[in-house]
Motif scaffolding. Structure first.
Motif, PDB file in Angstrom:
ATOM      1  N   LEU A  13      24.912  91.253  96.519  1.00 18.28           N
ATOM      2  CA  LEU A  13      24.405  89.829  96.394  1.00 18.28           C
ATOM      3  C   LEU A  13      22.844  89.889  96.219  1.00 18.28           C
ATOM      4  CD1 LEU A  13      26.544  87.621  98.439  1.00 18.28           C
ATOM      5  CD2 LEU A  13      26.477  87.618  95.796  1.00 18.28           C
ATOM      6  N   LEU A  19      23.286  88.136  91.775  1.00 22.07           N
ATOM      7  CA  LEU A  19      23.342  86.790  92.865  1.00 22.07           C
ATOM      8  C   LEU A  19      23.541  85.689  91.509  1.00 22.07           C
ATOM      9  CD1 LEU A  19      23.203  85.115  95.108  1.00 22.07           C
ATOM     10  CD2 LEU A  19      20.604  85.031  94.513  1.00 22.07           C
ATOM     11  N   ARG A  23      27.164  83.373  91.463  1.00 19.62           N
ATOM     12  CA  ARG A  23      26.796  81.734  91.542  1.00 19.62           C
ATOM     13  C   ARG A  23      27.424  81.118  90.298  1.00 19.62           C
ATOM     14  NH1 ARG A  23      23.139  79.024  94.540  1.00 19.62           N
ATOM     15  NH2 ARG A  23      21.853  78.055  92.593  1.00 19.62           N
TER      16      ARG A  23
ATOM     17  N   LEU B  87      24.198  79.953  98.719  1.00 13.07           N
ATOM     18  CA  LEU B  87      25.761  80.894  98.571  1.00 13.07           C
ATOM     19  C   LEU B  87      26.392  79.779  97.947  1.00 13.07           C
ATOM     20  CD1 LEU B  87      25.670  83.852 100.689  1.00 13.07           C
ATOM     21  CD2 LEU B  87      24.864  83.572  98.206  1.00 13.07           C
TER      22      LEU B  87
END
Lengths: 114, 114
Positions: A13, A19, A23, B87
């Motif tokens: 991540l 990341l 997401r 997150l």
DNA sequence: TCCACATTTCTATATTTATAGAAATATGGA
DNA sequence: TCCATATTTCTATAAATATAGAAATGTGGA
């Protein structure tokens, strides 16, 4: 979830494209998105995207399944929950802490999540 | 919490010694632990521990304050909560998700948490 | 079978990160 | 002031990671 997997998940991540991709997948829900769509959305070459998706998969954060010519990726919500639980473990010496969170979406039409 | 800080926080945690140190601090509570104690607990040379603690601090995951000759580190619970919230953001497209967790310990005797 | 498509694997290069000794800095006590 | 302690900054070296083009693989349609 054990330490080694947690490290891999965090490392996976800790990279802009990964990341962002993760997401997008989290927001896409159980249906997921094909590799190409992710590459296009993030303006990253296909080979690079593939490299990054492989790391997310290796860390157990995403699953993949083939759908015709595309390979569709989905976020693994259980893995995400496990990661959080690990980080929160014994928070404040075990006192007055919120239980580890989890995101368990009601599977709507995508039951074939590998 | 913005993307860049999140990346730094994840990268900071994605390393065995740092993850271990952070978890020790999380469990130690607001009182924290001096750098030397962490180095000893993890069997890591002082200069290496310092390097790792600097990264955790740079990512906003820990705070530091001098206590006599020692420098005492504490986990920043708010930062940890912010990371998790990021997150989880828009998890499953915003449907049926548990709210972001937080660990806000009742400060007992350590009111001087810098 | 042949071709276009979607994605991955291979490859090389560039960049970042970890490591720990040695030297430097700050604190407190004799 | 001088010394021991606690920690950091400096330094060099070793190791891991990111990047993207080119070639290889698997899939489906003509």
């Amino acid at each position: 979830m054990q330490s080694d997997l947690v490290i891999r998940a965090l490392a996976a991540l800790a990279q802009v494209h990964r990341l962002a991709a993760f997401r997008l997948l989290v927001q896409a829900g159980p249906e997921g998105m094909p590799a190409g769509a992710l590459a296009q959305a993030l303006a990253v070459p296909a080979s690079s995207m593939s490299f990054h998706l492989a790391q997310l998969a290796n860390a157990g954060l995403v699953t993949q399944r083939r759908h015709s010519r595309s390979i569709v990726y989905s976020a693994d919500y259980a893995a995400m929950g496990g990661l959080m639980a690990y980080l929160m473990e014994n928070c404040c010496g075990g006192e007055a802490c919120v239980p580890a969170p989890s995101c368990t979406p009601q599977i709507s039409e995508a039951k074939d999540v590998a």
